[in-house]
Design a protein around this motif. Structure first.
Motif, PDB file in Angstrom:
ATOM      1  N   SER A 140       0.835  -1.204   0.000  1.00 32.88           N
ATOM      2  CA  SER A 140       0.000   0.000   0.000  1.00 32.88           C
ATOM      3  C   SER A 140       0.863   1.245   0.000  1.00 32.88           C
ATOM      4  CB  SER A 140      -0.910  -0.001   1.244  1.00 32.88           C
ATOM      5  OG  SER A 140      -1.705   1.156   1.285  1.00 32.88           O
ATOM      6  N   GLN A 141       0.443   2.253  -0.753  1.00 31.44           N
ATOM      7  CA  GLN A 141       1.165   3.524  -0.757  1.00 31.44           C
ATOM      8  C   GLN A 141       0.203   4.652  -0.402  1.00 31.44           C
ATOM      9  OE1 GLN A 141       4.177   3.947  -3.756  1.00 31.44           O
ATOM     10  NE2 GLN A 141       3.951   6.164  -3.823  1.00 31.44           N
ATOM     11  N   CYS A 142      -0.582   5.138  -1.344  1.00 34.46           N
ATOM     12  CA  CYS A 142      -1.547   6.187  -0.975  1.00 34.46           C
ATOM     13  C   CYS A 142      -2.682   5.600  -0.141  1.00 34.46           C
ATOM     14  CB  CYS A 142      -2.098   6.897  -2.207  1.00 34.46           C
ATOM     15  SG  CYS A 142      -3.471   6.057  -3.030  1.00 34.46           S
ATOM     16  N   GLY A 143      -3.001   4.337  -0.347  1.00 35.75           N
ATOM     17  CA  GLY A 143      -3.957   3.633   0.492  1.00 35.75           C
ATOM     18  C   GLY A 143      -5.391   3.663   0.031  1.00 35.75           C
ATOM     19  N   PHE A 144      -5.722   4.457  -0.984  1.00 37.87           N
ATOM     20  CA  PHE A 144      -7.127   4.575  -1.375  1.00 37.87           C
ATOM     21  C   PHE A 144      -7.662   3.257  -1.939  1.00 37.87           C
ATOM     22  CE2 PHE A 144     -10.775   5.781  -3.942  1.00 37.87           C
ATOM     23  CZ  PHE A 144     -11.429   6.657  -3.101  1.00 37.87           C
ATOM     24  N   CYS A 145      -6.842   2.571  -2.716  1.00 37.30           N
ATOM     25  CA  CYS A 145      -7.296   1.316  -3.321  1.00 37.30           C
ATOM     26  C   CYS A 145      -7.144   0.132  -2.375  1.00 37.30           C
ATOM     27  CB  CYS A 145      -6.523   1.034  -4.609  1.00 37.30           C
ATOM     28  SG  CYS A 145      -4.767   0.638  -4.351  1.00 37.30           S
ATOM     29  N   THR A 146      -6.419   0.308  -1.279  1.00 37.29           N
ATOM     30  CA  THR A 146      -6.053  -0.804  -0.407  1.00 37.29           C
ATOM     31  C   THR A 146      -7.240  -1.561   0.167  1.00 37.29           C
ATOM     32  OG1 THR A 146      -3.976   0.330   0.146  1.00 37.29           O
ATOM     33  CG2 THR A 146      -4.687  -1.467   1.610  1.00 37.29           C
ATOM     34  N   VAL A 150      -7.711  -5.547  -0.302  1.00 34.88           N
ATOM     35  CA  VAL A 150      -7.789  -6.415   0.876  1.00 34.88           C
ATOM     36  C   VAL A 150      -9.030  -7.287   0.809  1.00 34.88           C
ATOM     37  CG1 VAL A 150      -8.234  -6.398   3.363  1.00 34.88           C
ATOM     38  CG2 VAL A 150      -6.370  -5.027   2.424  1.00 34.88           C
ATOM     39  N   MET A 151     -10.152  -6.725   0.386  1.00 34.20           N
ATOM     40  CA  MET A 151     -11.375  -7.515   0.343  1.00 34.20           C
ATOM     41  C   MET A 151     -11.332  -8.556  -0.776  1.00 34.20           C
ATOM     42  SD  MET A 151     -12.741  -6.646   2.993  1.00 34.20           S
ATOM     43  CE  MET A 151     -14.113  -7.788   2.832  1.00 34.20           C
ATOM     44  N   SER A 152     -10.713  -8.235  -1.895  1.00 32.00           N
ATOM     45  CA  SER A 152     -10.525  -9.257  -2.931  1.00 32.00           C
ATOM     46  C   SER A 152      -9.612 -10.365  -2.418  1.00 32.00           C
ATOM     47  CB  SER A 152      -9.953  -8.639  -4.209  1.00 32.00           C
ATOM     48  OG  SER A 152     -10.939  -7.897  -4.894  1.00 32.00           O
ATOM     49  N   LEU A 153      -8.572  -9.986  -1.665  1.00 31.01           N
ATOM     50  CA  LEU A 153      -7.688 -10.983  -1.056  1.00 31.01           C
ATOM     51  C   LEU A 153      -8.446 -11.817  -0.028  1.00 31.01           C
ATOM     52  CD1 LEU A 153      -4.463  -8.835  -0.503  1.00 31.01           C
ATOM     53  CD2 LEU A 153      -4.725 -10.699  -2.142  1.00 31.01           C
ATOM     54  N   SER A 176      -7.702  -8.782 -10.964  1.00 31.97           N
ATOM     55  CA  SER A 176      -7.752  -7.972 -12.184  1.00 31.97           C
ATOM     56  C   SER A 176      -8.828  -6.881 -12.107  1.00 31.97           C
ATOM     57  CB  SER A 176      -8.015  -8.859 -13.403  1.00 31.97           C
ATOM     58  OG  SER A 176      -9.275  -9.495 -13.309  1.00 31.97           O
ATOM     59  N   GLY A 177      -9.798  -7.015 -11.197  1.00 27.68           N
ATOM     60  CA  GLY A 177     -10.822  -6.001 -11.051  1.00 27.68           C
ATOM     61  C   GLY A 177     -10.467  -4.911 -10.067  1.00 27.68           C
ATOM     62  N   ASN A 178      -9.247  -4.936  -9.538  1.00 22.49           N
ATOM     63  CA  ASN A 178      -8.777  -3.903  -8.605  1.00 22.49           C
ATOM     64  C   ASN A 178      -7.605  -3.164  -9.234  1.00 22.49           C
ATOM     65  OD1 ASN A 178      -9.815  -6.323  -6.766  1.00 22.49           O
ATOM     66  ND2 ASN A 178     -10.100  -4.437  -5.629  1.00 22.49           N
ATOM     67  N   LEU A 179      -7.707  -1.855  -9.309  1.00 21.67           N
ATOM     68  CA  LEU A 179      -6.665  -1.049  -9.940  1.00 21.67           C
ATOM     69  C   LEU A 179      -5.852  -0.292  -8.900  1.00 21.67           C
ATOM     70  CD1 LEU A 179      -8.602   0.481 -12.972  1.00 21.67           C
ATOM     71  CD2 LEU A 179      -7.396  -1.704 -12.818  1.00 21.67           C
ATOM     72  N   CYS A 180      -4.532  -0.230  -9.119  1.00 22.47           N
ATOM     73  CA  CYS A 180      -3.631   0.541  -8.265  1.00 22.47           C
ATOM     74  C   CYS A 180      -2.804   1.449  -9.159  1.00 22.47           C
ATOM     75  CB  CYS A 180      -2.713  -0.396  -7.469  1.00 22.47           C
ATOM     76  SG  CYS A 180      -1.479   0.489  -6.491  1.00 22.47           S
ATOM     77  N   ARG A 181      -2.675   2.699  -8.772  1.00 25.96           N
ATOM     78  CA  ARG A 181      -1.961   3.654  -9.627  1.00 25.96           C
ATOM     79  C   ARG A 181      -0.679   4.197  -9.003  1.00 25.96           C
ATOM     80  NH1 ARG A 181      -3.751   1.452 -13.106  1.00 25.96           N
ATOM     81  NH2 ARG A 181      -5.399   2.042 -14.569  1.00 25.96           N
TER      82      ARG A 181
END
Length: 524
Positions: A140-146, A150-153, A176-181
């Motif tokens: 995790s970096q900015c954390g918005f997608c985290t 986590v829920m997909s995991l 593949s349905g979770n994007l991280c930038r």
């Protein structure tokens, strides 16, 4: 004019306890209810269209006496569609520790070198392995997608018996349905593979027996503004009684009408609880897929019949969309860039439309080839009291070759610019049977009949393919839009038929699905 909305009670399970909310409008999304009513702000709103995965939550449902877990996009899922289900958000999977003896964070050595962040125990808390693995792998970096990752995991963890045996390929497909930038995917994929080796702290696990029992005890929802019949006759009777109700079958497109087009619905008819339509039935010459079967399960059935469709199936949106959306909904929606329809047209699929015949007191139905369903852009032949209930797909025949090609800007989690599906049988060097479905080149998904005529009965050789390529390009007049220009679509359409020919001659390196690192090294 905004329709008058009628709210009703919503009940589901969270943290093993029933949650009951009054006055929930039929067109509110699950994300709105979670964030605004339950203050679960860990679940984020990003794109609002099921693309980024920041809003991912996990649903639990009793299927065959056991609990099934599915990661879904809460931003486009209507709240009442989770009536009677279990819902997990990122706030629900960890357990807090109030032990002051836990002490301050200590840290450690990362598996990739350097200082590792403090573990859950070192911080005095108890994180779920899906969360702890993200911490230890610097996921995790900015954390918005985290929270979404986590829920997909978490869904992956639960469905794999505690994160066991997850390889890189599975992790890539299911994330593949979770994007991280900003972080990049390598540490997140590391976390997916590492979480199975981590300890599951007390309070983080799911008591499945208790959850199943609690789900069975949830009170049924009143049938008011959000109708969710559980039997086929009740569904068709509801359709006849409420022909203006908005039909949903997974909400993966209708949800965008709410979030992007700001549409409002006074009444919704949801087909996904209808037990008869949640089945895949296998017969001697075809399989029948009910309209309430999720895309995940429908494509699993198609892939079991034709294993070569596996990569294409995995490229249909992302896993959270496939877990919510249904094949019946995709077909009935009729988008010209819907991925399922070109494939089903090429496979010779029929659709079964049903309605309730009040005079006879019985179900009436009619059946037709899928390509005959559409009359124009998102228009079809269904009457106001009819519903698409079954999709019948012929089983493979000896000597058949079936392939489908999807062209999109991104490999994963993207919409097609062009889709071409071909099913062909060649005997003694001659094309004995052929069917071709195309998407992204007309106002509806279409069958390429003129191209089929150019191939049928002809020798399967380069000259025939050249003539058929010209016929295919002449058969349709695609438009330019944000995904591709008309000229690009026109060119690619013919190129895909050329690719099918080259692959039939044994050439494989032209296909990214079969390209390996050694192939790239060989041409470097």
């Amino acid at each position: 004019m905004t329709p008058q909305k009628s709210a009703q009670t919503l009940s589901f399970l969270r943290r093993g306890q029933p949650v009951t909310l009054d006055n929930v409008a039929p067109d509110r999304t699950l994300l709105e209810v979670l964030r605004e009513d339950l203050h679960c702000t860990g679940t984020k709103e990003g794109c609002g269209e099921g693309d980024c995965g920041a809003c991912t939550v996990v649903l639990g449902e009793v299927v065959g006496g056991r609990l099934e877990y599915k990661a879904i996009n809460s931003c486009i899922r209507l709240a009442h569609s989770v009536q009677g289900l279990a819902v997990w958000t990122v706030e629900d999977i960890s357990a807090r520790s109030d032990d002051p003896a836990a002490g301050p964070p200590q840290g450690g050595v990362s598996p990739h070198g350097g200082q590792r962040p403090a573990s859950a125990a070192e911080r005095g808390g108890h994180l779920h392995p899906a969360q702890e693995a993200m911490v230890q792998c610097h996921g995790s970096q900015c954390g918005f997608c985290t929270p979404g990752f986590v829920m997909s995991l978490f869904g992956m963890y639960q469905n794999s018996g505690g994160g066991k045996g997850i390889d890189r390929t599975q992790a890539q497909v299911e994330l593949s349905g979770n994007l991280c930038r900003c972080t990049g995917y390598r540490p997140i994929l590391d976390a997916a593979q590492q979480m199975g080796a981590l300890h599951l702290p007390a309070g983080c696990g799911v008591n499945e027996a208790a959850t199943v029992a609690a789900l069975k005890n949830l009170a049924p929802a009143p049938a008011e503004s959000y109708l969710r019949p559980t039997t086929l006759p009740a569904l068709l009777q509801a359709r006849a009684a409420h022909p203006k109700a908005q039909v949903v079958a997974g909400c993966t497109d209708v949800g965008l009408w709410v979030t992007k087009m700001h549409k409002r619905f006074a009444q919704v008819l949801d087909v996904t609880a209808t037990q008869e339509l949640r089945r895949v039935e296998t017969y001697a010459h075809h399989i029948a897929i009910g309209a309430a079967v999720t895309l995940t399960d429908a494509y699993a059935a198609l892939v079991s019949e034709r294993p070569q469709l596996k990569i294409f199936a995995q490229r249909f949106a992302g896993l959270p969309v496939r877990n919510s959306g249904t094949l019946g909904g995709n077909v009935a929606n009729g988008s010209p860039i819907g991925d399922s329809m070109p494939l089903l047209i090429a496979l010779g699929a029929n659709v079964v439309l049903m309605r309730w015949d009040a005079k006879r007191g019985a179900i009436a139905h009619r059946e037709m080839p899928l390509e005959h369903l559409y009359t124009g852009y998102r228009q079809n032949v269904m009457k106001p009291d009819e519903l698409l209930c079954w999709i019948k797909v012929p089983r493979p025949v000896k000597g058949e070759t079936a392939k489908v090609y999807k062209i999109s800007k991104r490999f994963d989690d993207d919409i097609s610019a062009v889709c071409l599906a071909i099913r062909m049988t060649v005997e003694d060097g001659t094309v004995k049977a052929v069917s071709i479905g195309a998407g992204g080149v007309a106002a509806t998904p279409v069958r390429a009949r003129q191209t089929e005529a150019a191939l049928l009965g002809q020798p399967w050789n380069a000259d025939t393919v050249m003539a058929a390529t010209a016929a295919l390009r002449a058969e349709f007049q695609p438009i330019s839009d944000m995904r591709a220009s008309a000229a690009y679509r026109h060119t690619v359409l013919g190129n895909l038929l050329q690719r099918f020919w080259l692959e039939s001659q044994g050439l494989q390196r032209i296909n990214l699905e079969s390209l390996t690192a050694s192939d790239l090294e060989a041409v470097a």
